[in-house]
Design a protein around this motif. Structure first.
Motif: not given
Length: 219
Positions: A30, A62, A87, A90
């Motif tokens: 994250m 990310t 996860l 995101n």
């Protein structure tokens, strides 16, 4: 709580701005760790080489390096594990923030596990991996996954950044065992200098290394 970071990549008159979406969460994926902007800078520095190529990012998190590759004209697949459940979501939101939602595929792939997602991957030219060699228990599953991809794509390169946290930890013996070789490329060779580190929010104490990994003897 969510946050975002903006990273700038500049070369003469050309520049690129990428945002990553971060969640304050104990999960590693994250957060945009220091290795990610260094790998992304290498991709940006070699953008003409990746344009039109097929790129897979392992443990994307990310997704900064993969998003830079996509912006440079590569066909990109981002991969990460499905746990924790937000996860991959995101990762998807980071892509949408950069208007890449329809241009990048995101798949559930866990290192060392060979499900239909990895078996059905398209051919690949470059494998990106940012700070995947963090936990010693993951070293061989990562290498096994890379070996599987390279066996199907013997000319592929793995571009990886590694932050040294202990001199007692090394992947050299695993690379030898799995018929791979590595070439270290100094960060200064692709303009990942002190000024870049500062602009990318990377602490001066970070010991980050870049390696280009290939098969020793393609089969």
């Amino acid at each position: 709580m969510t946050d975002s970071k903006t990273f700038e990549f500049v070369d003469g008159d050309e520049s690129l701005s990428i945002c990553t979406r971060e969640i304050l969460d104990p999960s590693y994926g994250m957060y945009t760790w220091p290795c990610a902007p260094v790998l992304a800078q290498f991709v940006w520095h070699n953008r003409k080489q990746v344009a039109g190529k097929r790129v897979i990012e392992l443990g994307a998190g990310t997704a900064l390096p993969g998003m830079v590759a996509s912006k440079c004209g590569a066909e990109v697949v981002l991969t990460d594990k499905s746990e924790p459940p937000d996860l991959l979501e995101n990762c998807s939101r980071s892509c949408k923030m950069n208007h890449l939602g329809d241009n990048i595929k995101i798949l559930d792939i866990t290192w060392g596990r060979f499900n239909s997602n990895i078996m059905n991957l398209p051919p690949v030219d470059f494998i990106l991996a940012s700070d995947c060699f963090y936990n010693s228990d993951d070293f061989e599953p990562v290498i096994a996954t890379v070996y599987y991809l390279m066996e199907k794509n013997p000319a592929a390169h793995m571009w990886t950044t590694y932050q040294e946290r202990s001199s007692m930890r090394s992947i050299a013996y695993l690379l030898d065992r799995w018929n791979m070789k590595s070439t270290e490329i100094p960060l200064k060779d692709f303009n990942a200098d002190d000024d870049f580190m500062a602009s990318a929010h990377i602490p001066a104490t970070s010991d980050i290394y870049f390696f280009d990994i290939q098969f020793k003897h393609p089969r």
